[in-house]
Design a protein around this motif. Structure first.
Motif, PDB file in Angstrom:
ATOM      1  N   UNK A 393      60.738   4.534 -13.072  1.00  0.00           N
ATOM      2  CA  UNK A 393      61.935   4.931 -12.340  1.00  0.00           C
ATOM      3  C   UNK A 393      62.765   3.731 -11.894  1.00  0.00           C
ATOM      4  N   UNK A 394      62.125   2.631 -11.553  1.00  0.00           N
ATOM      5  CA  UNK A 394      62.858   1.417 -11.171  1.00  0.00           C
ATOM      6  C   UNK A 394      63.691   0.892 -12.336  1.00  0.00           C
ATOM      7  N   UNK A 395      63.122   0.969 -13.533  1.00  0.00           N
ATOM      8  CA  UNK A 395      63.868   0.515 -14.709  1.00  0.00           C
ATOM      9  C   UNK A 395      65.095   1.406 -14.939  1.00  0.00           C
ATOM     10  N   UNK A 396      64.903   2.739 -14.783  1.00  0.00           N
ATOM     11  CA  UNK A 396      66.045   3.647 -14.963  1.00  0.00           C
ATOM     12  C   UNK A 396      67.106   3.418 -13.879  1.00  0.00           C
ATOM     13  N   UNK A 397      66.659   3.161 -12.640  1.00  0.00           N
ATOM     14  CA  UNK A 397      67.616   2.919 -11.564  1.00  0.00           C
ATOM     15  C   UNK A 397      68.427   1.645 -11.812  1.00  0.00           C
ATOM     16  N   UNK A 398      67.798   0.622 -12.371  1.00  0.00           N
ATOM     17  CA  UNK A 398      68.527  -0.615 -12.647  1.00  0.00           C
ATOM     18  C   UNK A 398      69.630  -0.372 -13.677  1.00  0.00           C
ATOM     19  N   UNK A 399      69.310   0.391 -14.725  1.00  0.00           N
ATOM     20  CA  UNK A 399      70.334   0.697 -15.735  1.00  0.00           C
ATOM     21  C   UNK A 399      71.476   1.516 -15.122  1.00  0.00           C
ATOM     22  N   UNK A 402      73.891  -0.614 -13.051  1.00  0.00           N
ATOM     23  CA  UNK A 402      74.853  -1.383 -13.846  1.00  0.00           C
ATOM     24  C   UNK A 402      76.059  -0.525 -14.225  1.00  0.00           C
ATOM     25  N   UNK A 403      75.779   0.736 -14.603  1.00  0.00           N
ATOM     26  CA  UNK A 403      76.881   1.629 -14.954  1.00  0.00           C
ATOM     27  C   UNK A 403      77.773   1.911 -13.740  1.00  0.00           C
ATOM     28  N   UNK A 404      77.170   2.106 -12.562  1.00  0.00           N
ATOM     29  CA  UNK A 404      77.962   2.374 -11.361  1.00  0.00           C
ATOM     30  C   UNK A 404      78.826   1.175 -10.984  1.00  0.00           C
ATOM     31  N   UNK A 405      78.316  -0.030 -11.156  1.00  0.00           N
ATOM     32  CA  UNK A 405      79.109  -1.222 -10.839  1.00  0.00           C
ATOM     33  C   UNK A 405      80.348  -1.324 -11.736  1.00  0.00           C
ATOM     34  N   UNK A 406      80.173  -0.983 -12.992  1.00  0.00           N
ATOM     35  CA  UNK A 406      81.347  -1.016 -13.899  1.00  0.00           C
ATOM     36  C   UNK A 406      82.405  -0.007 -13.450  1.00  0.00           C
ATOM     37  N   UNK A 407      81.946   1.235 -13.108  1.00  0.00           N
ATOM     38  CA  UNK A 407      82.920   2.254 -12.696  1.00  0.00           C
ATOM     39  C   UNK A 407      83.604   1.863 -11.375  1.00  0.00           C
ATOM     40  N   UNK A 603      44.360  -3.548 -11.747  1.00  0.00           N
ATOM     41  CA  UNK A 603      45.674  -3.031 -11.372  1.00  0.00           C
ATOM     42  C   UNK A 603      46.601  -3.025 -12.579  1.00  0.00           C
ATOM     43  N   UNK A 604      47.512  -2.062 -12.582  1.00  0.00           N
ATOM     44  CA  UNK A 604      48.505  -2.002 -13.662  1.00  0.00           C
ATOM     45  C   UNK A 604      49.595  -3.027 -13.411  1.00  0.00           C
ATOM     46  N   UNK A 605      50.047  -3.668 -14.497  1.00  0.00           N
ATOM     47  CA  UNK A 605      51.069  -4.730 -14.375  1.00  0.00           C
ATOM     48  C   UNK A 605      52.408  -4.105 -14.018  1.00  0.00           C
ATOM     49  N   UNK A 606      53.079  -4.631 -13.003  1.00  0.00           N
ATOM     50  CA  UNK A 606      54.384  -4.119 -12.570  1.00  0.00           C
ATOM     51  C   UNK A 606      55.487  -4.766 -13.387  1.00  0.00           C
ATOM     52  N   UNK A 607      56.513  -4.005 -13.792  1.00  0.00           N
ATOM     53  CA  UNK A 607      57.603  -4.605 -14.571  1.00  0.00           C
ATOM     54  C   UNK A 607      58.483  -5.478 -13.701  1.00  0.00           C
ATOM     55  N   UNK A 608      58.984  -6.533 -14.287  1.00  0.00           N
ATOM     56  CA  UNK A 608      59.854  -7.444 -13.546  1.00  0.00           C
ATOM     57  C   UNK A 608      61.249  -6.837 -13.401  1.00  0.00           C
ATOM     58  N   UNK A 609      61.861  -6.895 -12.195  1.00  0.00           N
ATOM     59  CA  UNK A 609      63.232  -6.355 -12.031  1.00  0.00           C
ATOM     60  C   UNK A 609      64.249  -7.207 -12.765  1.00  0.00           C
ATOM     61  N   UNK A 610      65.296  -6.497 -13.274  1.00  0.00           N
ATOM     62  CA  UNK A 610      66.338  -7.211 -13.993  1.00  0.00           C
ATOM     63  C   UNK A 610      67.276  -7.901 -13.022  1.00  0.00           C
TER      64      UNK A 610
END
Length: 610
Positions: A393-399, A402-407, A603-610
Motif C-alpha cells: 500500500x505504501x508503494x501505491x500511495x507513493x505513485x 506523484x499524480x496528485x502533485x502534477x494535478x 522479518x520480512x524486508x521492507x521496501x525503500x520509500x521513493x
C-alpha cells in the motif's frame, strides 16, 4: 440514469418505513409488493429483490455503515443511512449479477460526493481485510465470509478505484453554484411609551429594639475538664519526645567509626584481625512495662442493666437444668461426643475442598497462560501479514501522490491567472465602501450630539428633584413620648392592669415556680441515690459472674487446644491427586510453548520509500 435513481429512491423510502421491533420482514415485503402494483414488472422485481436482501443482511450492512459514519462520514446526514445500506448491499451481493457497467450507472445516478466517500471507505483493502472481515466473521463462519464476500470484493477493487478517480474528476469539473449576496438587516427604532414619573414612597418607622443581654464569658471558654486534659496531653507528649530523643542519642553512640591512625584489632593470641565498618557498642537492656489488666472498665447504666439481666437469665436457665436433672432427665454427653466426631469430619472435608479450590485456581492460571501464548503466536503471524500488505500500500500511495502533485501544479497555474482579474475588481469595491463609511460616520456624529444634549437635560431635572427631597427630610419631627408606668391604659379589656402591677405579679409567679423546681430537684436526687445503689449491687453480681465465666472459658480453651494438636494434615483424596497431575501436564506444555516463542522469526524486508 433517471430510471435507476427512481428505483433506488423507492427502495430507500420503503426501507425507512421498516421498524424491526414491530414489523416482521415477511409481512412487510407482502405489504410492499401490494403497494408497488402500479410499477412495471421489471422495476417491481428489482425493488423487492434489493429490499429483501437489505432486510436479510441488515446486521452486516449496519456494521459497515456505522463505522463509515464514525470515521469518514462525520459530515454526512443521517437521513442518507438507508442509501449507504443499499449501495453496500449492491456492491457486496449483487455486483457479479448486475455487472460493473450497470453498477457504475447506479452510482452515477446518486450524489457524486457521497458515493465517492463511501466507495473509498468500503473498498479500502485495509478495511476489507482487517476489521470488516473480523466483524462479519462474528456473525457467519470465517471461511464462508472470505470465500463468498471478501475475495470477490478484492477482485473488483482495481475497477472500483478507477470509478472513484472518475467520480473525483467529475466533481472537480462540476461548476460551483454562484453565491447569492446575503440580505443586510435594517435596524428599526423601538416604539416605546414614555415612563410615568415614580412616586416618592412614605418612609417606614425605624423600630426601637430592646437592648440584648451580653454573651456570657463561659461561651468562649473551654470547660475545666477539657483544659486539664489538654495540659496532661501536652505534658505526656513532651515527656515522650524527651524519651525518644534520649533513645536516639544512645543508638547514635553505638556506632563509633574507627579513626585512621587506630591499629588493627588483635585477639588474645596476638594475631591481627581486620575490622570492617564501625564498632558496635552494647546498649543497656530496654525495660518493657506490662499493661495493667486490673483497671476496671467504666460501664454506663444501660450496659450494666443489660449485662445483669443476661447473667440473671443464664442463672435461671442453669437452675432449671439442675432441677430437670434432679427430676430424672437425660444427659447430653453422648450427643456431645457424636457432635465432636461430626465436626472433626466436617473440618477434614472443608480442608480437602479448600485444597481442591486452590488447585483448580492454579490449573486455570496455567490454562490462561497457554491461551495467551497461543494468542501471541497468532498475533505474530497476523503482524507479518500486515507488514507485507502495508508495504504494497505504501508503494501505491507513493505513485498516487506523484499524480496528485502534477494535478495540483496545473490548478495553481489556473488560480494565478484568475487572481490578476480579481485585484482590479477589489480596488473598485474598496473605493465604494470608503464612501459609504464616511457617510455613516457623519450620521453617527449627529446622533451622538443629540443624545448628549438629552442626557444633560435629564441630569438637570434629577438634581432639582433631589434638592426638593432633601429639603423635606430636613424638617424637624418630634421623637419620644412620656409614659406613666402606674397608669391603666383604659382599653376596656378584662383584667386590665398597669405595668407596675404586672411586674409585681410576674415576680410572685417566678417565686412560686422556683419553689416547685426545688421540690422536684429534691425528688430527683432521692431517685438517683436509690438507682445508684441498685446499680452498685448489679455491678457486684456482674463481677462475680464474669469471674466464673472466665474460669469456664479457660477450661474450654485448654480442651480445644488439646483437640487441635491431635489431628494431622488432611488426607489426599482422588480429586486432589487428579488436579495435581493435570497441573503438571499443563506446566510442561507451557514450558514447551515458551521455548518455541523465544525462537526469533525472520522479518520480512521492507521496501525503500521513493
Amino acid at each position: 440514469m433517471a430510471y435507476y435513481e427512481k428505483c433506488i429512491e423507492t427502495v430507500i423510502e420503503q426501507l425507512d418505513k421498516f421498524n424491526p421491533e414491530k414489523d416482521s420482514p415477511e409481512q412487510f415485503l407482502e405489504t410492499v409488493s401490494t403497494s408497488l402494483q402500479t410499477l412495471s414488472a421489471q422495476t417491481q422485481a428489482f425493488v423487492l429483490e434489493v429490499l429483501s436482501g437489505c432486510l436479510q443482511y441488515q446486521r452486516l450492512l449496519t456494521i459497515v455503515v456505522d463505522a463509515f459514519y464514525v470515521r469518514d462520514g462525520r459530515l454526512c446526514l443521517w437521513a442518507d443511512y438507508s442509501l449507504f445500506e443499499v449501495i453496500c448491499y449492491l456492491a457486496t451481493f449483487q455486483l457479479d449479477e448486475l455487472g460493473f457497467q450497470l453498477f457504475c450507472n447506479i452510482i452515477k445516478s446518486q450524489p457524486l460526493d457521497k458515493m465517492c466517500k463511501f466507495l473509498r471507505f468500503f473498498f479500502n483493502p485495509l478495511n476489507l481485510c482487517s476489521w470488516i472481515k473480523d466483524e462479519w466473521s462474528l456473525v457467519y463462519e470465517i471461511a464462508y465470509v472470505k470465500e463468498n464476500w471478501i475475495d470477490p470484493l478484492m477482485r473488483w477493487q482495481p475497477k472500483v478505484q478507477e470509478l472513484i478517480s472518475q467520480l473525483e474528476r467529475m466533481l472537480a469539473n462540476h461548476p460551483s453554484l454562484p453565491k447569492t449576496k446575503a440580505k443586510v438587516t435594517e435596524p428599526k427604532e423601538f416604539n416605546l411609551s414614555a415612563p410615568r414619573p415614580r412616586g416618592i414612597p412614605v418612609p417606614e418607622r425605624v423600630p426601637i429594639l430592646a437592648k440584648p443581654r451580653p454573651v456570657p464569658r463561659s461561651t468562649y471558654q473551654l470547660p475545666k475538664e477539657q483544659q486539664l486534659l489538654e495540659i496532661t496531653k501536652r505534658y505526656n507528649r513532651r515527656k515522650a519526645e524527651e524519651l525518644l530523643l534520649r533513645a536516639n542519642m544512645e543508638e547514635m553512640r553505638c556506632a563509633v567509626p574507627r579513626s585512621r591512625g587506630e591499629p588493627l584489632v588483635q585477639d588474645s593470641k596476638k594475631q591481627p584481625r581486620l575490622q570492617f565498618g564501625p564498632r558496635i557498642l552494647k546498649t543497656p537492656k530496654l525495660t518493657f512495662y506490662k499493661p495493667n489488666d486490673d483497671v476496671p472498665v467504666k460501664l454506663n447504666t444501660a450496659a450494666i442493666l443489660r449485662e445483669g439481666a443476661l447473667y440473671q437469665r443464664q442463672v435461671e436457665k442453669e437452675l432449671q437444668r439442675v432441677d430437670q436433672l434432679v427430676d430424672g432427665a437425660g444427659d447430653f454427653s453422648e450427643f456431645l461426643e457424636w457432635q465432636k466426631r461430626m465436626q472433626a469430619k466436617d473440618r477434614e472435608e472443608q480442608l480437602a475442598a479448600g485444597e481442591c479450590r486452590r488447585l483448580q485456581g492454579k490449573l486455570s492460571h496455567e490454562e490462561a497462560i497457554l491461551a495467551r501464548q497461543h494468542l501471541m503466536q497468532e498475533n505474530k503471524q497476523k503482524a507479518n501479514q500486515k507488514k507485507e500488505e502495508t508495504a504494497e500500500l505504501m508503494q501505491q500511495c507513493a505513485e498516487r501522490r506523484l499524480q496528485e502533485e502534477r494535478s495540483m501544479k496545473e490548478l495553481v497555474e489556473q488560480v494565478l491567472e484568475t487572481q490578476k482579474n480579481v485585484k482590479v475588481a477589489q480596488t473598485k469595491l474598496l473605493k465604494v465602501r470608503q464612501q459609504i463609511v464616511q457617510e455613516v460616520i457623519e450620521e453617527s456624529r449627529e446622533l451622538l450630539q443629540r443624545s448628549t444634549e438629552a442626557a444633560k437635560e435629564e441630569q438637570r431635572q434629577r438634581c432639582e428633584l433631589i434638592s426638593q427631597l432633601r429639603a423635606l427630610e430636613m424638617q424637624p419631627t418630634r421623637k419620644g413620648k412620656l409614659v406613666d408606668l402606674t397608669q391603666i391604659p383604659g382599653y376596656g379589656l378584662e383584667g386590665e392592669m398597669s405595668i407596675m402591677e404586672l411586674r409585681e405579679r410576674l415576680a410572685l409567679l417566678k417565686e412560686s415556680q422556683r419553689r416547685e423546681e426545688e421540690e422536684k430537684r429534691d425528688q430527683i436526687i432521692q431517685g438517683k441515690r436509690a438507682k445508684s445503689q441498685e446499680l452498685q449491687n448489679t455491678v457486684e453480681q456482674i463481677s462475680l459472674c464474669r469471674a466464673a465465666m472466665g474460669r469456664s472459658a479457660a477450661l474450654r480453651w485448654e480442651e480445644k487446644k488439646a483437640l487441635s494438636v491431635g489431628p494431622g494434615a488432611p488426607c489426599q483424596d482422588e480429586r486432589v491427586l487428579e488436579l495435581q497431575r493435570r497441573i503438571e501436564e499443563k506446566a510442561a506444555e507451557r514450558h514447551k510453548q515458551a521455548a518455541l516463542l523465544h525462537v526469533s522469526a525472520p522479518r520480512a524486508a521492507r521496501p525503500k520509500p521513493r
